[in-house]
Design a protein around this motif. Structure first.
Motif, PDB file in Angstrom:
ATOM      1  N   LEU A   1       0.823  -1.213   0.000  1.00 48.03           N
ATOM      2  CA  LEU A   1       0.000   0.000   0.000  1.00 48.03           C
ATOM      3  C   LEU A   1       0.851   1.254   0.000  1.00 48.03           C
ATOM      4  CD1 LEU A   1      -3.002  -0.807   2.303  1.00 48.03           C
ATOM      5  CD2 LEU A   1      -2.679  -1.109  -0.125  1.00 48.03           C
ATOM      6  N   GLY A   2       2.040   1.159   0.571  1.00 49.88           N
ATOM      7  CA  GLY A   2       2.887   2.336   0.642  1.00 49.88           C
ATOM      8  C   GLY A   2       3.673   2.576  -0.644  1.00 49.88           C
ATOM      9  N   TYR A   3       3.729   1.559  -1.511  1.00 55.13           N
ATOM     10  CA  TYR A   3       4.571   1.654  -2.695  1.00 55.13           C
ATOM     11  C   TYR A   3       4.100   2.766  -3.618  1.00 55.13           C
ATOM     12  CZ  TYR A   3       7.043  -2.688  -1.623  1.00 55.13           C
ATOM     13  OH  TYR A   3       7.834  -3.633  -1.040  1.00 55.13           O
ATOM     14  N   ARG A   4       5.047   3.334  -4.336  1.00 54.55           N
ATOM     15  CA  ARG A   4       4.779   4.516  -5.151  1.00 54.55           C
ATOM     16  C   ARG A   4       3.752   4.255  -6.253  1.00 54.55           C
ATOM     17  NH1 ARG A   4       5.850   8.553  -2.637  1.00 54.55           N
ATOM     18  NH2 ARG A   4       7.811   7.609  -2.013  1.00 54.55           N
TER      19      ARG A   4
ATOM     20  N   THR B   1       1.212   2.185  -6.203  1.00 48.45           N
ATOM     21  CA  THR B   1      -0.102   1.719  -5.744  1.00 48.45           C
ATOM     22  C   THR B   1      -1.259   2.675  -6.055  1.00 48.45           C
ATOM     23  OG1 THR B   1       0.924   0.339  -4.093  1.00 48.45           O
ATOM     24  CG2 THR B   1      -1.370   0.903  -3.728  1.00 48.45           C
ATOM     25  N   PRO B   2      -1.112   4.000  -5.808  1.00 49.01           N
ATOM     26  CA  PRO B   2      -2.239   4.877  -6.145  1.00 49.01           C
ATOM     27  C   PRO B   2      -2.640   4.789  -7.609  1.00 49.01           C
ATOM     28  CG  PRO B   2      -0.665   6.059  -4.798  1.00 49.01           C
ATOM     29  CD  PRO B   2      -0.034   4.745  -5.143  1.00 49.01           C
TER      30      PRO B   2
ATOM     31  N   LEU C   1      -4.749   1.683  -8.038  1.00 47.14           N
ATOM     32  CA  LEU C   1      -6.087   1.820  -7.457  1.00 47.14           C
ATOM     33  C   LEU C   1      -6.948   2.784  -8.267  1.00 47.14           C
ATOM     34  CD1 LEU C   1      -5.105   1.880  -3.689  1.00 47.14           C
ATOM     35  CD2 LEU C   1      -6.138   0.006  -4.956  1.00 47.14           C
ATOM     36  N   ASN C   2      -6.310   3.837  -8.798  1.00 47.18           N
ATOM     37  CA  ASN C   2      -7.073   4.775  -9.616  1.00 47.18           C
ATOM     38  C   ASN C   2      -7.610   4.110 -10.872  1.00 47.18           C
ATOM     39  OD1 ASN C   2      -7.217   7.200  -8.249  1.00 47.18           O
ATOM     40  ND2 ASN C   2      -5.129   7.734  -8.769  1.00 47.18           N
TER      41      ASN C   2
ATOM     42  N   GLY D   1       8.616  -0.779 -10.462  1.00 43.97           N
ATOM     43  CA  GLY D   1       7.286  -0.397  -9.988  1.00 43.97           C
ATOM     44  C   GLY D   1       6.250  -0.549 -11.085  1.00 43.97           C
TER      45      GLY D   1
ATOM     46  N   ARG E   1       5.444  -4.103 -11.302  1.00 40.18           N
ATOM     47  CA  ARG E   1       4.606  -4.477 -10.154  1.00 40.18           C
ATOM     48  C   ARG E   1       3.170  -4.033 -10.391  1.00 40.18           C
ATOM     49  NH1 ARG E   1       9.035  -2.801  -6.838  1.00 40.18           N
ATOM     50  NH2 ARG E   1       8.096  -0.737  -6.766  1.00 40.18           N
TER      51      ARG E   1
END
Lengths: 160, 404
Positions: B151-154, B156-157, B160-161, B330, B333
């Motif tokens: 959740l903290g990974y760069r 992730t937002p 989710l978006n 990233g 990922r």
């Protein structure tokens, strides 16, 4: 305070992060429902977290208390600095004090010095906002608020 | 009512035994899936294949219950999806995620649609197959990210978006495709599509602007009152939407969207067990209708489609993460996290049961979801290894290339 940036994690929560003075990137993820995650980013790869710590609602409270303990006096100090001329002080009543055994009203403290007693600490007990008929005893610590002159005047009055 | 009338005497005993047995089987599978760290959906599908038509067991009496339960399951899935996001998150998602969202749609809808046409499906069925390959499973993706502590990974937002955009896109896609399926000629279809879209926009506007009044009223209710109100509203709005030929599912989604604040948080917690129960019935029911004998026939297209859409999904995740300024690892990922398709692909495929090629579409979708839901979490877990293998040259014998 350093810049705290906020990132939405849609459906999961929100992430706040900042860089510490030592250059460490630290974040707090607040999940829906109150759980938190404390993350520390990797110095070599800022995209990933080196450490992830899961905190329950209770853990979060404990952690905040541990981290916040020193902050409370800091906040008081800043309040004092922000309101010019305001002094907050702690005064211990010696057994010889003339006020011991008498009430706050008896001592006519406010009328004589303009200072308010906002709390009294007795042993492990705290009496916040004591009434005028509150009886003071030897060894009590009075938390007082007023002008610095008034607080000094009260100090001589109470300890005399 | 017919269920109650039909199931009297010994019939009801049989129904209880059948449903109880099925629930226990699903429970065991769900625990197994949990142990393996993947979603239970593929296991439920397998269970349905094994137990349903042409399988080991033939269910007679409980069929009415399962049919109705499956329909409610779809509503519950969409309701919880709507409940997941606040209208604020949706607006923010639309603002930042529109471009990656469109790229994602183009990249992942096209292979499914094309495959449908190549397999000789009708246009509606091909459009459904496009939807199946398009929508990632938001349930699986957020579970994978949470379980892997990312959740903290760069990146992730951005992941989710993309899910927010896909889920919003469902609000348009579902009513349109529902209209296309029922429409007979081009003109009528166009009219139904227009009516459906206008209604969705109107209800969406209603939910965004007036939703908080509803939420404030519901927030004062007891747990029992809130649960019944949300369940009732969902079925009622779903039913009315179905009447207007918009698809009941989208009505349920909009009810979820309309709720906000404390009512939303409490309702999500209350509805979750209901969703788990009815969604399990839905997955079971869906795969009951698939004849196991059809599966070998769709195996080759399913595998090819999986391979192609893994690449296209990694592509859209990659693009989203790159826009967020994330490095190569990233990006990989983000892409691999999105591979898994799940509940909504099945929901989409189930819309086509009435079509002539619905059966084949169903089997293909089931096999496809099975594959991606298994490969996705595994790929996400090993994403860094994949990046090292495919995207990074061993520049120097750095310690990280070795044992980690």
């Amino acid at each position: 305070m350093p810049d705290v940036s906020e990132t939405e994690l849609p459906g999961l929560g929100v992430r706040h992060e900042f860089t510490t003075d030592s250059g460490e990137r630290v974040g707090v993820i607040s999940r829906k429902g109150g759980r938190r995650e404390l993350v520390v980013y990797d110095r070599n790869d800022p995209d990933v977290c080196r450490t992830v710590m899961h905190l329950s609602v209770d853990d979060t409270r404990t952690m905040a208390e541990l981290l916040g303990a020193t902050r409370i006096s800091e906040v008081l100090t800043t309040v004092q600095q922000q309101i010019e001329g305001l002094t907050i002080d702690w005064i211990r009543l010696p057994a010889a004090s003339t006020i011991v055994g008498r009430t706050i009203a008896d001592g006519r403290i406010r009328t004589r010095t303009g200072v308010s007693i906002v709390a009294v600490l007795r042993d492990t007990e705290t009496f916040p906002a004591p009434e005028p008929d509150f009886e003071l005893s030897a060894g009590d610590v009075a938390v007082v608020v007023g002008t610095s002159d008034g607080v000094e005047a009260l100090r001589t009055l109470l300890t005399a | 009512m017919t269920l109650l009338l039909a199931a009297v005497g010994s019939d009801i005993a049989t129904a209880f035994v059948e449903i109880g047995f099925l629930a226990l089987v699903l429970s065991g599978l769900s625990r197994l899936a949990d142990k393996l760290g993947i979603t239970a959906v593929p296991f439920f599908l397998l269970a349905g294949l094994g137990l349903g038509n042409g399988g080991v067991l033939d269910l007679g009496v409980s069929e009415d219950f399962i049919t109705l339960g499956a329909e409610i399951g779809v509503l519950m899935l969409l309701l919880t999806l709507g409940l997941e996001y606040t209208s604020h998150e949706l607006r923010a998602g639309l603002r930042t995620g529109l471009t990656p969202g469109l790229a994602d749609a183009a990249l992942n809808f096209t292979p499914g649609f094309g495959a449908g046409l190549l397999l000789g499906f009708s246009v509606p069925a091909s459009t459904l197959l496009g939807g199946v390959t398009w929508i990632s499973s938001s349930g699986v993706v957020s579970k994978v990210l949470t379980d892997l502590d990312r959740l903290g990974y760069r990146e992730t937002p951005s992941v989710l978006n993309l899910l927010v955009i896909e889920d919003l896109a469902m609000a348009v896609y579902l009513p349109v495709i529902a209209a296309v399926i029922v429409g007979d000629d081009l003109w009528n279809t166009a009219i139904t599509v227009a009516i459906a879209l206008a209604t969705v926009v109107f209800v969406l506007w209603l939910a965004m602007v007036w939703g908080h009044h509803l939420s404030r009223g519901l927030a004062r209710a007891s747990n029992e009152g809130l649960l019944l109100a949300v369940f009732g509203l969902t079925l009622l709005v779903g039913g009315l939407a179905q009447r207007l030929q918009i698809s009941a599912a989208i009505g349920a989604f909009l009810v979820g969207l309309a709720l906000s604040g404390p009512a939303q948080e409490r309702a999500s917690a209350l509805v979750e067990p209901l969703r788990d129960l009815f969604a399990a019935i839905f997955f079971l029911f869906f795969s009951f209708q698939i004849a196991p004998a059809d599966l070998p026939g769709v195996a080759v297209p399913a595998v090819l489609l999986t391979m192609v859409t893994i690449l296209t999904k990694v592509g859209s995740g990659w693009m989203g993460a790159r826009r967020a300024g994330v490095g190569v690892r990233g990006r990989v990922r983000a892409g691999t996290a999105l591979i898994a398709r799940g509940e909504f692909s099945i929901v989409i495929a189930s819309l086509g049961v009435a079509l002539a090629d619905g059966a084949e579409l169903g089997s293909l979708a089931a096999a496809y979801v099975l594959l991606t839901a298994l490969v996705g979490p595994l790929a996400a877990k090993n994403a860094d290894g994949l990046s090292r293998r495919f995207f990074e040259r061993p520049r120097r014998p750095a310690p990280e290339v070795g044992t980690r």
